[in-house]
Design a protein around this motif. Structure first.
Motif, PDB file in Angstrom:
ATOM      1  N   GLY A  81      14.257-128.843 -69.300  1.00 28.31           N
ATOM      2  CA  GLY A  81      13.408-127.722 -68.913  1.00 28.31           C
ATOM      3  C   GLY A  81      13.704-127.146 -67.542  1.00 28.31           C
ATOM      4  O   GLY A  81      12.918-126.357 -67.013  1.00 28.31           O
ATOM      5  N   ILE A  82      14.835-127.501 -66.956  1.00 30.30           N
ATOM      6  CA  ILE A  82      15.210-126.973 -65.644  1.00 30.30           C
ATOM      7  C   ILE A  82      16.158-125.803 -65.862  1.00 30.30           C
ATOM      8  O   ILE A  82      17.282-125.990 -66.332  1.00 30.30           O
ATOM      9  N   VAL A  83      15.694-124.617 -65.553  1.00 26.38           N
ATOM     10  CA  VAL A  83      16.479-123.398 -65.755  1.00 26.38           C
ATOM     11  C   VAL A  83      16.297-122.466 -64.551  1.00 26.38           C
ATOM     12  O   VAL A  83      15.368-122.617 -63.771  1.00 26.38           O
ATOM     13  N   VAL A  84      17.190-121.512 -64.450  1.00 29.41           N
ATOM     14  CA  VAL A  84      17.103-120.444 -63.458  1.00 29.41           C
ATOM     15  C   VAL A  84      17.366-119.146 -64.203  1.00 29.41           C
ATOM     16  O   VAL A  84      18.328-119.049 -64.971  1.00 29.41           O
ATOM     17  N   SER A  85      16.538-118.161 -63.980  1.00 28.40           N
ATOM     18  CA  SER A  85      16.713-116.877 -64.655  1.00 28.40           C
ATOM     19  C   SER A  85      17.824-116.071 -63.987  1.00 28.40           C
ATOM     20  O   SER A  85      18.197-116.321 -62.833  1.00 28.40           O
ATOM     21  N   GLU A  86      18.326-115.096 -64.719  1.00 25.93           N
ATOM     22  CA  GLU A  86      19.330-114.204 -64.144  1.00 25.93           C
ATOM     23  C   GLU A  86      18.743-113.444 -62.959  1.00 25.93           C
ATOM     24  O   GLU A  86      19.429-113.191 -61.970  1.00 25.93           O
ATOM     25  N   THR A  87      17.463-113.112 -63.034  1.00 23.49           N
ATOM     26  CA  THR A  87      16.786-112.421 -61.931  1.00 23.49           C
ATOM     27  C   THR A  87      16.789-113.289 -60.675  1.00 23.49           C
ATOM     28  O   THR A  87      17.075-112.797 -59.577  1.00 23.49           O
ATOM     29  N   GLU A  88      16.489-114.569 -60.833  1.00 23.19           N
ATOM     30  CA  GLU A  88      16.505-115.486 -59.684  1.00 23.19           C
ATOM     31  C   GLU A  88      17.913-115.566 -59.081  1.00 23.19           C
ATOM     32  O   GLU A  88      18.058-115.585 -57.855  1.00 23.19           O
ATOM     33  N   THR A  89      18.914-115.621 -59.945  1.00 21.63           N
ATOM     34  CA  THR A  89      20.293-115.683 -59.468  1.00 21.63           C
ATOM     35  C   THR A  89      20.646-114.416 -58.703  1.00 21.63           C
ATOM     36  O   THR A  89      21.211-114.472 -57.601  1.00 21.63           O
ATOM     37  N   GLN A  91      18.620-112.336 -57.173  1.00 18.21           N
ATOM     38  CA  GLN A  91      17.874-112.290 -55.919  1.00 18.21           C
ATOM     39  C   GLN A  91      18.501-113.213 -54.875  1.00 18.21           C
ATOM     40  O   GLN A  91      18.621-112.847 -53.706  1.00 18.21           O
ATOM     41  N   ALA A  92      18.906-114.407 -55.298  1.00 22.60           N
ATOM     42  CA  ALA A  92      19.528-115.350 -54.373  1.00 22.60           C
ATOM     43  C   ALA A  92      20.846-114.794 -53.837  1.00 22.60           C
ATOM     44  O   ALA A  92      21.149-114.924 -52.642  1.00 22.60           O
ATOM     45  N   LEU A  93      21.628-114.161 -54.700  1.00 23.35           N
ATOM     46  CA  LEU A  93      22.886-113.568 -54.259  1.00 23.35           C
ATOM     47  C   LEU A  93      22.641-112.433 -53.269  1.00 23.35           C
ATOM     48  O   LEU A  93      23.334-112.326 -52.252  1.00 23.35           O
ATOM     49  N   GLU A  94      21.656-111.595 -53.559  1.00 22.21           N
ATOM     50  CA  GLU A  94      21.318-110.506 -52.637  1.00 22.21           C
ATOM     51  C   GLU A  94      20.916-111.053 -51.278  1.00 22.21           C
ATOM     52  O   GLU A  94      21.323-110.528 -50.241  1.00 22.21           O
ATOM     53  N   ALA A 101      25.597-106.741 -58.626  1.00 22.44           N
ATOM     54  CA  ALA A 101      26.038-105.682 -59.541  1.00 22.44           C
ATOM     55  C   ALA A 101      27.562-105.638 -59.652  1.00 22.44           C
ATOM     56  O   ALA A 101      28.096-105.078 -60.608  1.00 22.44           O
ATOM     57  N   THR A 102      28.258-106.244 -58.694  1.00 19.93           N
ATOM     58  CA  THR A 102      29.723-106.235 -58.715  1.00 19.93           C
ATOM     59  C   THR A 102      30.306-107.427 -59.467  1.00 19.93           C
ATOM     60  O   THR A 102      31.521-107.545 -59.583  1.00 19.93           O
ATOM     61  N   LEU A 103      29.423-108.300 -59.989  1.00 14.01           N
ATOM     62  CA  LEU A 103      29.889-109.528 -60.619  1.00 14.01           C
ATOM     63  C   LEU A 103      29.710-109.485 -62.130  1.00 14.01           C
ATOM     64  O   LEU A 103      28.760-108.896 -62.641  1.00 14.01           O
ATOM     65  N   SER A 104      30.599-110.159 -62.818  1.00 17.63           N
ATOM     66  CA  SER A 104      30.529-110.250 -64.277  1.00 17.63           C
ATOM     67  C   SER A 104      29.411-111.191 -64.697  1.00 17.63           C
ATOM     68  O   SER A 104      28.907-112.002 -63.909  1.00 17.63           O
ATOM     69  N   GLU A 105      29.044-111.099 -65.969  1.00 17.04           N
ATOM     70  CA  GLU A 105      28.043-112.002 -66.540  1.00 17.04           C
ATOM     71  C   GLU A 105      28.491-113.460 -66.402  1.00 17.04           C
ATOM     72  O   GLU A 105      27.683-114.344 -66.114  1.00 17.04           O
ATOM     73  N   ALA A 106      29.788-113.714 -66.597  1.00 17.73           N
ATOM     74  CA  ALA A 106      30.320-115.078 -66.499  1.00 17.73           C
ATOM     75  C   ALA A 106      30.138-115.634 -65.094  1.00 17.73           C
ATOM     76  O   ALA A 106      29.750-116.794 -64.916  1.00 17.73           O
ATOM     77  N   THR A 107      30.402-114.813 -64.096  1.00 22.21           N
ATOM     78  CA  THR A 107      30.257-115.263 -62.714  1.00 22.21           C
ATOM     79  C   THR A 107      28.790-115.466 -62.367  1.00 22.21           C
ATOM     80  O   THR A 107      28.432-116.453 -61.721  1.00 22.21           O
ATOM     81  N   LEU A 108      27.927-114.553 -62.805  1.00 24.73           N
ATOM     82  CA  LEU A 108      26.491-114.724 -62.557  1.00 24.73           C
ATOM     83  C   LEU A 108      25.983-116.016 -63.189  1.00 24.73           C
ATOM     84  O   LEU A 108      25.209-116.761 -62.570  1.00 24.73           O
ATOM     85  N   ARG A 109      26.433-116.294 -64.408  1.00 22.98           N
ATOM     86  CA  ARG A 109      26.004-117.526 -65.094  1.00 22.98           C
ATOM     87  C   ARG A 109      26.499-118.750 -64.330  1.00 22.98           C
ATOM     88  O   ARG A 109      25.761-119.710 -64.124  1.00 22.98           O
ATOM     89  N   GLY A 110      27.735-118.709 -63.926  1.00 20.11           N
ATOM     90  CA  GLY A 110      28.304-119.840 -63.185  1.00 20.11           C
ATOM     91  C   GLY A 110      27.605-120.072 -61.858  1.00 20.11           C
ATOM     92  O   GLY A 110      27.304-121.207 -61.488  1.00 20.11           O
TER      93      GLY A 110
END
Length: 169
Positions: A81-89, A91-94, A101-110
């Motif tokens: 049950g430990i997850v992080v949403s794409e939104t959280e990712t 926000q953390a990157l920002e 916005a410059t990163l691919s889905e694969a990089t965001l997931r990683g």
């Protein structure tokens, strides 16, 4: 939530880590972790984008290893049950000064996996989760073209011919 770039570098550097080489069954698939396929395109995107974030050298072998490690921790942590949403990712990157916005889905997931890893480290189930992640790494199927051999210890051994080629870059 603040996200230091150092954990990205650590996870990316671990991307030289995990059973015997197995060809991936589907054409265009680079890696399969616990039934989750990762495409050759995703590995290519990771190899281009990660160095700009982590400061490390870019190679498709390092990107494939990063993908195996990231997917393994995402699966193992998700089972608890430990997850992080794409939104959280995003926000953390920002907050770290990286435009998601410059990163691919694969990089965001990683990169989201690094946030999950931080949450796992604070979990009372951390040992069990990391053991499961190591088992997933060891059983990952990686196309032979990436030259990774994930042994039972979860550490990738690069063949000598690839070490020489990557060392020249």
């Amino acid at each position: 939530m603040s996200i230091p770039l150092r954990p990205f570098a650590v996870l990316a550097s671990l991307a030289i880590t995990g059973s015997a080489l197995a060809g991936c069954a589907q054409q265009g698939t680079a890696v399969v972790v616990d039934g989750h396929p990762i495409s050759e395109q995703a590995i290519s995107e990771l190899s281009i984008e990660l160095p700009g974030i982590t400061g490390g050298a870019g190679s498709v072998s390092a990107a494939a290893e990063f993908a195996v490690l990231a997917e393994s921790i995402l699966v193992a942590a998700g089972e608890h049950g430990i997850v992080v949403s794409e939104t959280e990712t995003r926000q953390a990157l920002e907050q770290a000064g990286v435009d998601p916005a410059t990163l691919s889905e694969a990089t965001l997931r990683g990169l989201g996996a690094t946030l999950v890893q931080q949450k796992v480290q604070m979990s009372e189930d951390a040992t069990e989760i990391f053991e499961r992640a190591n088992a997933l790494v060891s059983s990952a199927e990686v196309s032979p073209r990436y030259g990774l051999d994930f042994g039972a210890d979860g550490v990738a051994d690069l063949p000598p011919w690839l070490i020489g080629a990557e060392g020249a870059n």
